[in-house]
Each structure stands twice: as C-alpha cells, then as structure tokens.
Design an enzyme around this catalytic site. Structure first.
Site, PDB file in Angstrom:
ATOM      1  N   LYS A 129     -43.231  20.687  22.824  1.00  0.00           N
ATOM      2  CA  LYS A 129     -44.356  20.676  21.864  1.00  0.00           C
ATOM      3  C   LYS A 129     -44.474  22.011  21.155  1.00  0.00           C
ATOM      4  CE  LYS A 129     -47.170  23.596  24.140  1.00  0.00           C
ATOM      5  NZ  LYS A 129     -47.410  24.921  23.619  1.00  0.00           N
ATOM      6  N   ASP A 170     -50.926  21.580  29.902  1.00  0.00           N
ATOM      7  CA  ASP A 170     -50.124  20.911  28.862  1.00  0.00           C
ATOM      8  C   ASP A 170     -49.469  19.623  29.349  1.00  0.00           C
ATOM      9  OD1 ASP A 170     -50.686  23.039  27.205  1.00  0.00           O
ATOM     10  OD2 ASP A 170     -48.757  24.036  27.510  1.00  0.00           O
TER      11      ASP A 170
HETATM   12  O1  C5P Z   1     -52.569  25.231  33.077  1.00  0.00           O
HETATM   13  P1  C5P Z   1     -51.339  26.078  33.200  1.00  0.00           P
HETATM   14  O2  C5P Z   1     -50.875  26.224  34.618  1.00  0.00           O
HETATM   15  O3  C5P Z   1     -50.238  25.663  32.286  1.00  0.00           O
HETATM   16  O4  C5P Z   1     -51.784  27.519  32.717  1.00  0.00           O
HETATM   17  C1  C5P Z   1     -50.996  28.650  32.964  1.00  0.00           C
HETATM   18  C2  C5P Z   1     -51.835  29.900  32.751  1.00  0.00           C
HETATM   19  O5  C5P Z   1     -52.178  30.025  31.364  1.00  0.00           O
HETATM   20  C3  C5P Z   1     -53.174  29.906  33.473  1.00  0.00           C
HETATM   21  O6  C5P Z   1     -53.037  30.399  34.771  1.00  0.00           O
HETATM   22  C4  C5P Z   1     -53.994  30.836  32.601  1.00  0.00           C
HETATM   23  O7  C5P Z   1     -53.677  32.186  32.870  1.00  0.00           O
HETATM   24  C5  C5P Z   1     -53.489  30.538  31.211  1.00  0.00           C
HETATM   25  N1  C5P Z   1     -54.317  29.525  30.509  1.00  0.00           N
HETATM   26  C6  C5P Z   1     -55.582  29.882  30.076  1.00  0.00           C
HETATM   27  N2  C5P Z   1     -56.351  28.951  29.422  1.00  0.00           N
HETATM   28  C7  C5P Z   1     -55.881  27.722  29.177  1.00  0.00           C
HETATM   29  C8  C5P Z   1     -54.580  27.337  29.587  1.00  0.00           C
HETATM   30  C9  C5P Z   1     -53.813  28.283  30.257  1.00  0.00           C
HETATM   31  O8  C5P Z   1     -56.034  31.012  30.284  1.00  0.00           O
HETATM   32  N3  C5P Z   1     -56.642  26.855  28.516  1.00  0.00           N
END
Ligand code: C5P
Length: 340
Positions: free
Chosen positions: A11, A140
């Site tokens: 994406k 995601d």
């Molecule tokens: O949700 P995911 O594990 O993909 O997110 C990875 C990191 O990206 C999180 O630990 C956070 O530091 C950051 N993040 C964030 N806000 C979001 C999505 C991700 O701060 N909405």
C-alpha cells in the site's frame, strides 16, 4: 489438506494525517490507504510445528521465527477459533514488497496468512471477523485484507471504503536500507515539539527538544517562552483529495497527496529529498514519501509517463531501484489451493 496460496498487495498512503501522540504511544490517524500492484505471496500447508520460510526481496531481513508477523497471525487466528492442536502450519512467504519500506509488507503477509489459514482450516470467518483478528496484529493489517482505496481512522485499523474512479499509475522508488515505523513517529513528535518550543519562545531555531530527545515525546517539555504552546490538531480528511479521487484525474490528485510523516522520514534520511525533487523535476504529478518511508511514490499521468519516470529516477541514481505499479489493487485473495 491442500496447501493454500494467497496474494496480497503493498500500500501507499495518499493522505496521512497524524494527530498528537496518545497515552498508549500510538497516534490517531486519518489516512487514505491505496493498494498497489506489488504483491507478496504466502502459502500455508499443515505441518508438525509452525515454521516460516522467506524467499525473494530482502528475505534475510524478515524474522523467520515466532516473531514473524505471519506466524503471529496464524497463532492469533487459531486462538480466536479456539482451535487446539492441528493449527501448526508451514508458512512460505515469497517477498516482492521490500521490508521496512513504508509499504506495509509485513502487515500484508500477516493478512495473507489469515486469509490462507481461514481457507486451509475451512473456518469460514467473514472479512469483518478476520479484520478483528487483523487489528490486534498491527494498524495496517486490516487494510491489506480489503485492498482498494479506503479511509483509515483510529490507529489506521478502522476502515471505510473510498469512492475512487480510474486507475492510477505509480512509480515506487526503493531506497537502500529501511526505516523503523516507531522511529519515524518518534521523529515526528520531536519535530513537532521543537516547532512548538520555537513558536513559544518566539525564536526561529530551538533545537534543544529535538537534540536532547531520546524517545517519543522526549522533546515535549514545556518551553521557556511565554504564551500557549501550539497544540497539534487532530487528524482530518482532505475533502479536496476525496473529490479529486472521485474525478479519476491524476492531475487533480497529484498536488493533493500529503503525508505528515514525510518531514520526519526526510529528517532521518536526508537523501530522500533528492529523490522527491528528481521525481518532480521529471514531471511526476505528485511526489511523496510512502507511509513512514523510505520508499517514495510518484504519480504518473499514464503508463507511458510511468515508464519514463522509472527510467529517469533510476538513471539519476536517486534510488536503488524503481518499479511501476497500478492502483487500486485488490486485497488479500486466494490464488491457488494446489493438490497436497
Ligand atoms: O500497529 P503497528 O504495529 O504497525 O505500529 C508500529 C508502530 O508504529 C507503533 O508501535 C507506533 O510506534 C507507531 N504507530 C503510531 N500510531 C499509529 C500506528 C503506528 O504511533 N497510528
């Protein structure tokens, strides 16, 4: 049981509006996800214990053990199905989506593993049910299940389909080395804190917050100036971008692409500035860092223009490689269930 293979897209974010950091460390977002035709393939087959094999692009950079997000997805699905025993699978991931590139490749593989095991085990979960499991794995992951173009809210996991016409031609310019998503969000927080500090102090250059920061929000100490510090506004959807996407005209869409993480990604990887400038110079209708980077996405007028852009970017030496892709692409889908 017959092995099942699922194809899943990368994406880009056409808009990524990032609100302030929440107490749980995440940021509230409004984003426009757009799936593009760069696919990983994930095959699952029953096994004595769960194992992962990764081949292809950046394979060595993908954890192959229990930490692998696709392996975690299999465990999460088995748990939600209360499937005791008979839930071990061999997972084979054929990667074309670069790792730590801002293209949600790891999330894509997790989504593919969910769809593949749902099929392998004949579990019959619906897409909304799979989405619930997906949201627990990463922000995601739910989008990779649905694909197309969708508005993401919350952490990015709450999705609404977006009305889009036409096919968009993109060039993705890959960078050597990746960026860790948490590092880019933390850099975004630091940039905002130092900007707020500068504005409070009435000074132009206040770097203390950014330089002294060691973690997310580390630069957010109150400044020494007078007056209220500017508050980071909540994230909001660009209605102009949504109207342009409905029109189907890439020339309208290009200038409206936006990414609140771009300045942070560029601060960590200053070389991206050159890639973005080169793409604009070559006539890209829009030039943007994809998600948390470092991949840059360039919107072309049509397929021919995309070819020219890809050649131009590669020969300018501003990327380690460039591929042409189209969007919107479909979400994770079973492509083969071979005789076992
Ligand atoms: O949700 P995911 O594990 O993909 O997110 C990875 C990191 O990206 C999180 O630990 C956070 O530091 C950051 N993040 C964030 N806000 C979001 C999505 C991700 O701060 N909405």
């Amino acid at each position: 049981m017959t092995p099942v293979t699922v194809r899943v897209p990368a994406k880009v974010n056409l808009q990524l509006s990032v609100g302030p950091r929440r107490d749980d460390g995440y940021h509230d977002l409004v984003t426009v996800f757009h799936a593009v035709s760069l696919f990983d393939e994930v095959t699952v087959r029953p096994a004595e214990r769960t194992t992962v094999r990764v081949t292809g692009q950046d394979a060595a950079a993908v954890p192959a053990g229990r930490a692998n997000l696709a392996a975690r997805a299999v465990r999460a699905l088995a748990t939600s199905l209360r499937r005791r025993g008979k839930s071990s699978v061999h997972i084979e991931i054929r990667k074309r989506i670069p790792v730590a590139a801002g293209l949600a490749g790891g999330s894509a593989d997790a989504a593919a593993a969910l769809v593949a095991c749902n099929e392998l085990w004949g579990a019959g979960l619906t897409q909304p049910q799979l989405s619930e499991v997906a949201a627990g794995l990463g922000s995601d992951v739910p989008f990779a299940l649905v694909g197309g173009t969708a508005i993401g809210q919350g952490r990015g996991e709450l999705l609404t389909a977006a009305l889009v016409t036409g096919t968009y031609h993109w060039v993705l310019a890959f960078s050597s080395g990746g960026l860790a998503t948490p590092d880019v969000y933390a850099a975004c927080d630091r940039l905002r804190a130092s900007r707020a500090g500068a504005s409070r102090a009435g000074a132009v250059d206040v770097t203390g917050g950014a330089a002294a920061g060691t973690g997310p929000g580390a630069g957010a100490r109150p400044g020494t100036g007078t007056g209220p510090a500017p508050v980071t506004p909540g994230p909001s959807l660009s209605t102009d971008l949504m109207a342009a996407l409905r029109s189907g005209d890439p020339a309208e869409v290009g200038p409206l692409l936006s990414n609140d993480l771009q300045a942070a990604a560029v601060s960590l990887r200053p070389d991206l500035r050159r890639a973005l400038a080169e793409g604009s110079e070559l006539g890209a209708l829009g030039a943007i860092v994809s998600g948390s980077g470092p991949t840059c996405a360039f919107l072309a007028a049509d397929a021919r223009h995309a070819r020219e852009l890809a050649v131009g970017l590669t020969s300018a030496g501003v990327c380690r490689g460039a591929v042409r892709v189209q969007g919107p692409a479909g979400g994770a889908a079973v492509i083969a269930a071979e005789p076992g």
